[in-house]
Structures are given as structure tokens and as C-alpha cells.
Enzyme design. Structure first.
Site, PDB file in Angstrom:
ATOM      1  CD  GLU A   1      -2.934  -0.874  -0.039  1.00  0.00           C
ATOM      2  OE1 GLU A   1      -3.529   0.215  -0.164  1.00  0.00           O
ATOM      3  OE2 GLU A   1      -3.040  -1.803  -0.855  1.00  0.00           O
TER       4      GLU A   1
ATOM      5  CD1 TRP B   1     -13.997  10.739 -13.918  1.00  0.00           C
ATOM      6  CD2 TRP B   1     -12.477  11.634 -12.556  1.00  0.00           C
ATOM      7  NE1 TRP B   1     -13.000  11.273 -14.701  1.00  0.00           N
ATOM      8  CE2 TRP B   1     -12.050  11.824 -13.894  1.00  0.00           C
ATOM      9  CE3 TRP B   1     -11.673  12.110 -11.523  1.00  0.00           C
ATOM     10  CZ2 TRP B   1     -10.866  12.480 -14.226  1.00  0.00           C
ATOM     11  CZ3 TRP B   1     -10.479  12.769 -11.847  1.00  0.00           C
ATOM     12  CH2 TRP B   1     -10.090  12.948 -13.171  1.00  0.00           C
TER      13      TRP B   1
ATOM     14  CD1 TRP C   1      -1.202  -0.590  -4.145  1.00  0.00           C
ATOM     15  CD2 TRP C   1      -1.632   0.817  -5.822  1.00  0.00           C
ATOM     16  NE1 TRP C   1      -1.819  -1.307  -5.142  1.00  0.00           N
ATOM     17  CE2 TRP C   1      -2.098  -0.469  -6.177  1.00  0.00           C
ATOM     18  CE3 TRP C   1      -1.794   1.870  -6.726  1.00  0.00           C
ATOM     19  CZ2 TRP C   1      -2.718  -0.720  -7.398  1.00  0.00           C
ATOM     20  CZ3 TRP C   1      -2.412   1.616  -7.948  1.00  0.00           C
ATOM     21  CH2 TRP C   1      -2.859   0.329  -8.278  1.00  0.00           C
TER      22      TRP C   1
ATOM     23  CD1 TRP D   1     -11.507  10.718  -5.675  1.00  0.00           C
ATOM     24  CD2 TRP D   1     -13.451  10.066  -6.556  1.00  0.00           C
ATOM     25  NE1 TRP D   1     -12.466  10.865  -4.712  1.00  0.00           N
ATOM     26  CE2 TRP D   1     -13.672  10.482  -5.224  1.00  0.00           C
ATOM     27  CE3 TRP D   1     -14.537   9.618  -7.315  1.00  0.00           C
ATOM     28  CZ2 TRP D   1     -14.943  10.455  -4.634  1.00  0.00           C
ATOM     29  CZ3 TRP D   1     -15.797   9.596  -6.727  1.00  0.00           C
ATOM     30  CH2 TRP D   1     -15.997  10.013  -5.406  1.00  0.00           C
TER      31      TRP D   1
END
Length: 460
Positions: A270, A355, A273, A378
């Protein structure tokens, strides 16, 4: 000889390469500066929550720098460019010879830093620019064909293959403390947020939080998707304002005695990321102008229903897990990551709202707003970004709710109208809930909305 350190989204003293660099030269008089630019932040859709987060971290930085004998000057300006002019004027008045700061990515950030370098050169000031938001210079991480990575997994493999643990830089102490310039930092009210204490916002809180989380890190994979459980690090706000660095968090993972556990490996993934999203922003600065990564899907006929958007913002959609998330955001300035995906997918794929409307609302409301991560998340939900979910992947908010909040504890906490509803009924909106609990009727029928979205995507 005077060295000036420009603090931005790196509001800490430890693991601060620019500060360490400025303190290296024997006998150097080290000073620090920060630009308080609310109009610029407003242009980036950053709201009061962002300012509150910055203010919290900045107050601690001012005190910590003072203990090192380094005075911090707060410059108030409407925009970054106006602030740079004031910074250079200040540097001239203090006979600054070297200016040190960390590179940032994004359209306006790049323009600002180029302007800074030009103005510093004209004033006879040398500049030192370091990396802070990422572990590697994005230009050094390329595919075998010499191109940027567009898919996360190969990027992660390349990142790990180049990673090597190195000592984290520390500033050298200065023997004579100074008085911190706290009066120059604007007081930002916490409005009605009830969750600010749950999120560490300054360096001291962040390291204490990381220390506690390290014990629970091996369980991260099992608990991170359960919004009713304290299963995440809660360090996102501190990472966004720089009260703790990505390197420090990664170091806690690499040095963990259970490094090979699924939980530690998942948390490390993560963190990578987070770096990947900044990497994309480096290569595609137009993302900062709300451009889609893959324009072909952005021809989707977005719904311009302001009433539906407002009900989503207020947590009045009639979908319990969505409303719980949006109310948690409104009341605390934060939302659990699994729920962020659910509410985002609901807005984009079911209400069919652009979005960018959701991206903007999150930016205005979140304490932990980080443009790169927010934009990447998003665009993932909208199927316009890298590693995008295929357009036909649409979260069912009701089954997501049953899976990740099976007892309904998260929903009951944030949607008090449903406090007495049992676990079997709490996940599905119905006339019964609206009639007896005073809860909103559903905005849409999930199956019908999903079918309509698929039809529209197939036409593209």
C-alpha cells in the site's frame, strides 16, 4: 553564510534531507521558511480540513526547529508565485547563500519550483533540491522499453528490486535554542470534527502512532477492510502533510521482525501504491488539471444531477454503508479506505456523476488529502486511470456492506437512525427502514442503475 530551508509538504524535523543538507556546513546560520497560501490551496480545492492539518503539523515543526536553534518564518501570500517573490526578498535581507527544499510533482508545483530556481539564481542564491515524496527519482524507474510504468505490479517489482535500506538523515543540533514563531501561524478551528484526535497530524503523534501500529502490522491484511475495526495505520494525514515520511513508514516495514507476514507485506504494498500515484503525477502533470489518464473512457455521458450529488455529499442516499461513510467524512474529516472505494464507485458507476465532482468534494473535506492518491483513487473507480477496474466492474454497495461490516457496527455508529436495526436487515435499504426509522428512501435501484451504466460504457 546563511542557509535557508523551505518547508512545504514535509512538516517534520527527522528524515528531512533538505534540513540535514542545510545543517552540514560548519558554522552555517540555518533558517527556515514556510509559505501560508490559502488562496492557492483553494484553487486546488483544498478546504479547511487541509489547513487545519497543516497548521497542526507546522506548530510542532516550529517548536522542534526552535530547539535546534533554527528560527521559522511564516510568509503569508495569496499564491505560490507571490510567496516565492517574498521568499526571495527575505533571503536577500538575510544574506542567504543557499536555499534547500524538496521537489514536488504537479502542474502548479513544477511551475512554482522553476520560477523559484530562476529567481534564486538572479539573486545569487544556490539551490539544493532533494526527493521527499518518493523513494526514487521517477525518471530512474522505467520499463525495459524505456517508458513509464502504467501498471502497478511491474512498477512494484522494479521498485523492490532497486530498494536498499539506508540510514535516515537527521539534522545536526545547534547549541542555542530560539523562540518558536507560533504567533505567525493562523488559528484554524476544528469546526465540528469529532475524529481529529484519532488521526495523528504532527510529527510526535505520528511516530507514536506508528510505534503502536507496528505491533498490529502483521494483522493488517486481515483487518484493513473492516471499517468497524481499528485495522489501519491512520497515518494518511501525517503522510499527506509530511509529518512522517514515506521512507520512515517503509523502514518500519522492512525492519519488522515479521517482515514476511502477509500483513506487513500488504502494508508495504500500500505504501508503494502511494509512491506509484506520485510517480504517475511526475510523468503526467496534466493529471493535476483533472485530465483522465485514459481519455477514451472519459467520453461517458456523466449525469449532471445536482440534487443527487448533494444527497451523496450529505449522506442521504438511502444506502446505509454509503451514508455511513459520507457522514464519517463530514464529522471527522476522514473516511475508512474500503468505504472510500464503495462511496466513490456508487457516485461514479451508479449515480453516473463525473468523478471530478467526487474528487473535488474529497479534497475539500479530507484532513489527509493528498492530490496524487485522491486523483488516482477516483480515476481507478471511474475506469479512466491506470490499473483501472474494467468498466464492467461495479461494486454492489449492499454486498460490500454485508461482507466488510457484517454486524452493521460501522453503519450504526454513523447512521443513528438505524441503531436498532438488526444485522440481517441493516444492509438493504427498504420502505420499512424509511417508514420506521426515518431513514432516506434509496436514490436509485441498484440493478437498474448498474444495467444502465454497462449499456452506456459498451457504447464507448
Amino acid at each position: 553564510m546563511t542557509h535557508l530551508v523551505w518547508f512545504r509538504n514535509d512538516l517534520r524535523v527527522s528524515d528531512h534531507s533538505a534540513l540535514t543538507e542545510a545543517c552540514k556546513a560548519p558554522g552555517a546560520d540555518v533558517k527556515a521558511i514556510f509559505l501560508w497560501t490559502p488562496e492557492q490551496w483553494q484553487q486546488h480545492d483544498y478546504g479547511l480540513a487541509r489547513q487545519y492539518s497543516i497548521r497542526s503539523a507546522l506548530a510542532t515543526v516550529a517548536q522542534d526547529l526552535a530547539q535546534l536553534g533554527i528560527p521559522l518564518t511564516i510568509v503569508h501570500a495569496d499564491t505560490w508565485l507571490a510567496g516565492v517573490d517574498q521568499l526571495i526578498d527575505y533571503a536577500r535581507s538575510q544574506n542567504v547563500s543557499h536555499l534547500a527544499f524538496h521537489r514536488e510533482f504537479g502542474w502548479d508545483e513544477v511551475q512554482r519550483d522553476q520560477y523559484t530556481i530562476e529567481q534564486a539564481r538572479a539573486a545569487g542564491i544556490d539551490t539544493w533540491i532533494g526527493e521527499d515524496r518518493v523513494g526514487f527519482d521517477p525518471a530512474s524507474l522505467l520499463t525495459g522499453q524505456g517508458d513509464m510504468y502504467r501498471v502497478f505490479t511491474p512498477f512494484k517489482k522494479r521498485w523492490l528490486s532497486q530498494h536498499a535500506e539506508t540510514p535516515l538523515p537527521r539534522p545536526l543540533p545547534v547549541p542555542s535554542p530560539v523562540a518558536p514563531a507560533l504567533t505567525a501561524i493562523p488559528d484554524i478551528p476544528a469546526v465540528n470534527w469529532t475524529g481529529t484526535a484519532e488521526l495523528p497530524l504532527n510529527e510526535h503523534e505520528a511516530h507514536e502512532h506508528l510505534s503502536h501500529f507496528t505491533e498490529a502490522m502483521p494483522n493488517y491484511k486481515d483487518h484493513r477492510d473492516l471499517p468497524a475495526v481499528e485495522g489501519t495505520s491512520r497515518l494518511s494525514a501525517a503522510l499527506a502533510n509530511g509529518a512522517i515520511s514515506l521512507r520512515q513508514c517503509m523502514h518500519s516495514a522492512f525492519s519488522h521482525p515479521r517482515f514476511d507476514s502477509a500483513g506487513v507485506q500488504t502494508w508495504l504494498s500500500e505504501l508503494i501504491w502511494r509512491e506509484f500515484y506520485h510517480y504517475l503525477l511526475y510523468w503526467r502533470p496534466d493529471l493535476a488539471r483533472h485530465e483522465p489518464f485514459y481519455p477514451r473512457w472519459d467520453a461517458f455521458p456523466w449525469n449532471r444531477d445536482d440534487a443527487a450529488l448533494q444527497r451523496w455529499q450529505q449522506g442521504q442516499t438511502g444506502v446505509p454503508i454509503v451514508d455511513a461513510g459520507m457522514r464519517q467524512l463530514a464529522q471527522t474529516g476522514w473516511m475508512h479506505n474500503r468505504v472510500r472505494m464503495i462511496v466513490a464507485m456508487y457516485l461514479v458507476k451508479l449515480l453516473k456523476v463525473d468523478w471530478r465532482q467526487g474528487e473535488r468534494w474529497f479534497a475539500q473535506q479530507l484532513l489527509d488529502i493528498d492530490f496524487a492518491s485522491n486523483n488516482g483513487g477516483w480515476q481507478w473507480c471511474a475506469s479512466t486511470g491506470v490499473d483501472a477496474a474494467p468498466y464492467f466492474r461495479i461494486f454492489n454497495p449492499h454486498t460490500q456492506s454485508e461482507r466488510f461490516d457484517p454486524k452493521g457496527d460501522y453503519i450504526r455508529r454513523w447512521v443513528p437512525e438505524l441503531a436498532s436495526v438488526n444485522a440481517a436487515a441493516i444492509h438493504q435499504p427498504s420502505q420499512t427502514l424509511a417508514k420506521h426509522q426515518g431513514y432516506s428512501l434509496p436514490l436509485i435501484d441498484y440493478k437498474r442503475a448498474r444495467a444502465e451504466t454497462l449499456t452506456l460504457f459498451k457504447k464507448l
